[in-house]
Design an enzyme around this catalytic site. Sequence first.
Site, short mmCIF file in Angstrom:
data_model
loop_
_atom_site.label_atom_id
_atom_site.label_comp_id
_atom_site.label_asym_id
_atom_site.label_seq_id
_atom_site.Cartn_x
_atom_site.Cartn_y
_atom_site.Cartn_z
N GLY A 54 -8.08 -3.05 -1.93
CA GLY A 54 -9.09 -3.50 -2.89
C GLY A 54 -10.47 -3.37 -2.29
N GLY A 55 -11.38 -4.20 -2.79
CA GLY A 55 -12.76 -4.13 -2.31
C GLY A 55 -12.88 -4.40 -0.82
N GLY A 107 -27.48 30.92 6.91
CA GLY A 107 -28.01 29.56 6.83
C GLY A 107 -27.37 28.66 7.86
C1 HXC Z 1 -3.49 -15.63 -1.02
C2 HXC Z 1 -1.89 -14.33 -0.06
C3 HXC Z 1 -2.57 -13.18 -0.44
C4 HXC Z 1 -3.78 -13.32 -1.14
C5 HXC Z 1 -0.80 -12.60 0.61
N1 HXC Z 1 -0.78 -13.94 0.57
N2 HXC Z 1 -1.88 -12.11 -0.02
N3 HXC Z 1 -2.35 -15.55 -0.35
N4 HXC Z 1 -4.21 -14.59 -1.40
N5 HXC Z 1 -4.50 -12.27 -1.50
C6 HXC Z 1 0.20 -14.82 1.16
C7 HXC Z 1 1.54 -14.79 0.46
O1 HXC Z 1 1.54 -15.72 -0.59
C8 HXC Z 1 2.48 -15.21 1.59
O2 HXC Z 1 2.40 -16.61 1.77
C9 HXC Z 1 1.85 -14.58 2.80
O3 HXC Z 1 0.50 -14.34 2.46
C10 HXC Z 1 2.48 -13.28 3.18
O4 HXC Z 1 2.55 -12.45 2.02
P1 HXC Z 1 3.90 -11.67 1.63
O5 HXC Z 1 3.71 -11.20 0.25
O6 HXC Z 1 5.09 -12.55 1.92
O7 HXC Z 1 3.89 -10.51 2.69
P2 HXC Z 1 4.31 -9.00 2.52
O8 HXC Z 1 5.62 -8.92 1.80
O9 HXC Z 1 4.18 -8.39 3.86
O10 HXC Z 1 3.22 -8.37 1.53
C11 HXC Z 1 1.86 -8.27 1.91
C12 HXC Z 1 0.97 -7.89 0.74
C13 HXC Z 1 1.23 -8.82 -0.45
C14 HXC Z 1 1.29 -6.44 0.34
C15 HXC Z 1 -0.47 -7.93 1.24
O11 HXC Z 1 1.15 -10.18 0.02
C16 HXC Z 1 0.25 -8.66 -1.54
O12 HXC Z 1 0.37 -7.72 -2.33
N6 HXC Z 1 -0.70 -9.58 -1.60
C17 HXC Z 1 -1.71 -9.57 -2.65
C18 HXC Z 1 -2.68 -8.43 -2.39
C19 HXC Z 1 -3.81 -8.43 -3.40
O13 HXC Z 1 -3.62 -8.06 -4.55
N7 HXC Z 1 -4.95 -8.93 -2.96
C20 HXC Z 1 -6.12 -8.95 -3.76
C21 HXC Z 1 -6.68 -7.52 -3.68
S1 HXC Z 1 -8.18 -7.40 -4.52
P3 HXC Z 1 3.57 -17.48 2.41
O14 HXC Z 1 3.13 -18.88 2.24
O15 HXC Z 1 4.81 -17.12 1.66
O16 HXC Z 1 3.65 -17.06 3.84
C22 HXC Z 1 -9.24 -7.84 -3.38
C23 HXC Z 1 -10.60 -7.83 -3.91
C24 HXC Z 1 -11.58 -7.83 -2.80
O17 HXC Z 1 -8.96 -8.10 -2.29
C25 HXC Z 1 -12.91 -7.64 -3.44
C26 HXC Z 1 -13.97 -7.52 -2.45
C27 HXC Z 1 -15.25 -7.17 -3.12
#
Ligand code: HXC
Length: 518
Positions: free
Chosen positions: A170-171, A405
């Site tokens: 993402g961002g 160039g």
């Molecule tokens: C809160 C999060 C989290 C998030 C993961 N966790 N991502 N908590 N916010 N963004 C937590 C999970 O709930 C879990 O908690 C622990 O971290 C580990 O995650 P898992 O899913 O069990 O791990 P894994 O299977 O290895 O998968 C990793 C992952 C997945 C691929 C990163 O967690 C995921 O898809 N997360 C969401 C990613 C996402 O969409 N983020 C937002 C992107 S947009 P527990 O308690 O079970 O340990 C963004 C915008 C930024 O970032 C903008 C900037 C301008």
Amino acid sequence: MSQNANEVLKDRERLAELGGGLARIEKQHQSGKLTARERVELLLDPGSFVELDKFVTHRCTDFGMESQKFYGDGVITGYGTINGRKVCLFSQDFTVFGGSLSGAHASKICKVMDLALKTGVPVIGLNDSGGARIQEGVESLGGYAEIFWRNVQASGVIPQISLILGPCAGGAVYSPAITDFIAMVDGSSYMFVTGPDVIKTVTHEEVSKEDLGGAETHASTSGVCQLVYADERAMFEGTRRLLDFLPSNNLDQAPRKVSGDSADRLCSRISEVLPDVSTKPYDIRHIIEDVIDDGDFLEVHQTYAANIVVGFARLNGQTIGVIGNQPAHLAGCLDIAASSKAARFVRYCDAFNIPLVTFVDVPGFLPGTAQEYGGIIRHGAKLLYAYAEATVPKLTVITRKAYGGAYDVMSSKHIRADLNLAYPNAEIAVMGPDGAINILYRKEIAEAEAAGKVLEARAKLVNHYKETFANPYKAAELGYVDEVIDPKFTRVRLIQGLELLAGKREAGPKRKHGNIPL
Ligand code: HXC
């Protein structure tokens, strides 16, 4: 101080050092990754790490978060040394909410970045994060933007290095994207703006995480990452080596590294590397390695735009930025990717007082509709702009071809290179002999063709053209080449030139900033 107060501190520290707890640490290890703390220990000189903000926790009260708090809030920040030189760093802890970025987490990163900028030391980010902390919404987005802003303020002032050790999506990718170097671990790190699921929904393309944003993809296809390592330990070793080449900030000089390689050493291999036939490829790295101290070349962006080679080396102990056309790939032509790659490198070196040494063997810009439609005019101009704008010492060696160039672009005298050398076999002209005679002697060639004598006629015309133009002496007569040298003196001459130019001062006109064609 009471015994008890000390115990409380120790208990808190133990808790903080456990991050998200033993089970999550185990999971991190099982996925082949080190923990945030283990990484810091391996990257820095042993025992040098000083941690800041160890007891910071998040402030979120939504989604039951008030009952889930971990000291440090998913990122370890602080400072330490690498080979005795200060660095600031942050290391995201995937065991705490997946290393996701909360407002508090972002504030910690910002604080250590501010410290780095104030004190003039490099900042290294170890990225392993699920992105924005979903429970915190816009507070998290604001946190990212605060980091981006600081990345921009620090750009060209302190070296910023991003190590990608897990997800970066993402961002969140835009902080590393603004930094000077992105390094990735092969197989366990990935970067993308939108992941495979979103892509499938929107464009119906199916792609794996690895193919979309793994290290190989970003090193070779997108050019987003400059350095790839087989594992985390190799990455930390590589980062320590990279820092050794760099100054701590833009007012500083890179540290000198004394070498046993004599400044008077002759380059014995170059004549063997240069082919007898001017159309034959050779590897420019063999020339570079013969010239520099101990053959120690840290190539960056190695697998992206292989038709140009860029990296750091030293001459008589002084760091230099090396740029070389690579005849072994696409004949060393300049194309879109090569121009952007080299332009960014030139600007990095210029920002950080690193002299530029350019090895030129370029037949021109790569022809074709793909290049023209892709904007080679705009992208090629970036390299021209970068060289022309650079005020660090600029030394150029024409090893063979310098055509069209591309001759002008590749650190020519006319865009203010300080010292231009050429080998006796150099060919400096508007275009190669075959193309030139086709235009200059169209009528004569047609007549020879009709008479069945085209081969002999062409050979004669090519020879005449080569004698007149395809040599370094026209340029030397005009002073565009300062010296035509026997290749064996390359190292000696470059070191003498660098010594002369050590006190170089050059300032352009006053302006807010130029308008590089982005
Ligand atoms: C809160 C999060 C989290 C998030 C993961 N966790 N991502 N908590 N916010 N963004 C937590 C999970 O709930 C879990 O908690 C622990 O971290 C580990 O995650 P898992 O899913 O069990 O791990 P894994 O299977 O290895 O998968 C990793 C992952 C997945 C691929 C990163 O967690 C995921 O898809 N997360 C969401 C990613 C996402 O969409 N983020 C937002 C992107 S947009 P527990 O308690 O079970 O340990 C963004 C915008 C930024 O970032 C903008 C900037 C301008």
